[in-house]
Design a protein around this motif. Structure first.
Motif, short mmCIF file in Angstrom:
data_model
loop_
_atom_site.label_atom_id
_atom_site.label_comp_id
_atom_site.label_asym_id
_atom_site.label_seq_id
_atom_site.Cartn_x
_atom_site.Cartn_y
_atom_site.Cartn_z
N SER A 69 -13.01 0.28 7.39
CA SER A 69 -12.73 -0.95 6.65
C SER A 69 -12.76 -0.70 5.15
CB SER A 69 -13.71 -2.06 7.04
OG SER A 69 -15.04 -1.70 6.71
N MET A 70 -13.53 0.30 4.72
CA MET A 70 -13.57 0.68 3.32
C MET A 70 -12.19 1.18 2.88
SD MET A 70 -16.43 3.28 1.95
CE MET A 70 -16.57 3.84 0.30
N ALA A 71 -11.57 1.99 3.70
CA ALA A 71 -10.22 2.50 3.40
C ALA A 71 -9.20 1.37 3.41
CB ALA A 71 -9.83 3.58 4.40
N GLU A 72 -9.34 0.43 4.34
CA GLU A 72 -8.41 -0.71 4.41
C GLU A 72 -8.53 -1.57 3.16
OE1 GLU A 72 -9.54 -2.53 8.08
OE2 GLU A 72 -8.51 -1.02 9.30
N ARG A 73 -9.74 -1.77 2.67
CA ARG A 73 -9.92 -2.55 1.44
C ARG A 73 -9.31 -1.83 0.24
NH1 ARG A 73 -14.34 -3.88 4.21
NH2 ARG A 73 -15.64 -2.17 3.43
N ASP A 74 -9.44 -0.51 0.20
CA ASP A 74 -8.82 0.27 -0.88
C ASP A 74 -7.30 0.13 -0.85
OD1 ASP A 74 -11.10 1.20 -2.09
OD2 ASP A 74 -11.11 3.12 -1.02
N GLN A 77 -6.30 -3.38 -1.97
CA GLN A 77 -6.43 -3.52 -3.42
C GLN A 77 -5.29 -2.82 -4.14
OE1 GLN A 77 -9.98 -1.83 -5.13
NE2 GLN A 77 -9.77 -3.05 -6.99
N ALA A 78 -4.89 -1.65 -3.66
CA ALA A 78 -3.77 -0.93 -4.28
C ALA A 78 -2.47 -1.71 -4.09
CB ALA A 78 -3.64 0.47 -3.67
N LYS A 79 -2.30 -2.31 -2.91
CA LYS A 79 -1.09 -3.10 -2.65
C LYS A 79 -1.05 -4.33 -3.56
CE LYS A 79 1.47 -5.32 1.04
NZ LYS A 79 1.48 -5.73 2.44
N GLN A 80 -2.19 -5.00 -3.73
CA GLN A 80 -2.24 -6.16 -4.63
C GLN A 80 -1.92 -5.77 -6.06
OE1 GLN A 80 -6.15 -7.84 -4.22
NE2 GLN A 80 -5.40 -9.55 -3.00
N ALA A 81 -2.45 -4.64 -6.49
CA ALA A 81 -2.19 -4.18 -7.86
C ALA A 81 -0.70 -3.88 -8.03
CB ALA A 81 -3.02 -2.95 -8.18
N GLU A 82 -0.09 -3.28 -7.03
CA GLU A 82 1.35 -2.98 -7.11
C GLU A 82 2.17 -4.26 -7.14
OE1 GLU A 82 4.94 -0.97 -7.26
OE2 GLU A 82 2.92 -0.20 -7.58
#
Length: 131
Positions: A69-74, A77-82
């Motif tokens: 789930s840590m990787a999924e949150r990362d 977050q990267a998708k939101q930033a993009e």
């Protein structure tokens, strides 16, 4: 001759590297803990106490149990930033930044002449451009 052999220097550098790596992992776990909205405050407090009181065991357990789930949150977050960046680019370089109102009105007139726009659609679009 030196009192500090090359092998000792190697081990010192390795220990220093592992120490820095350990702090990086510790900060990553703590930041992920506060970023996670799926667990409540008591669970966060429990993980935080475990990570602070028993750092090695706490971090390893966190990575074992919550690593996926840590990787999924990362990734989220990267998708939101993009998406935010793409939205900013669209707003900044959108209509009006490179094309003048006259160019846009000409395009609308061409669309109307070709039959792609009705008179009503043409007037609405023209008012929107001129507003």
């Amino acid at each position: 001759m030196s009192d500090y052999p090359l092998l000792n220097l190697f081990w010192t550098m390795l220990e220093f590297f592992l120490w820095i790596l350990w702090f990086f992992l510790l900060f990553k776990v703590i930041s992920d803990l506060f970023r996670d909205h799926t667990i409540g405050g008591w669970a966060k407090a429990g993980w935080l106490v475990l990570v602070i009181l028993l750092p090695l065991l706490g971090v390893l357990l966190y990575v074992i149990f919550r690593g996926r789930s840590m990787a999924e949150r990362d990734q989220a977050q990267a998708k939101q930033a993009e998406e935010r960046f793409q939205q900013y680019v669209r707003e900044t370089a959108g209509p009006g930044s490179g094309a003048s109102h006259a160019d846009e009105l000409k395009k609308l007139a061409d669309l109307k002449a070709s039959g792609a726009l009705s008179e009503e659609e043409f007037q609405k679009a023209k008012e929107k451009i001129l507003a």
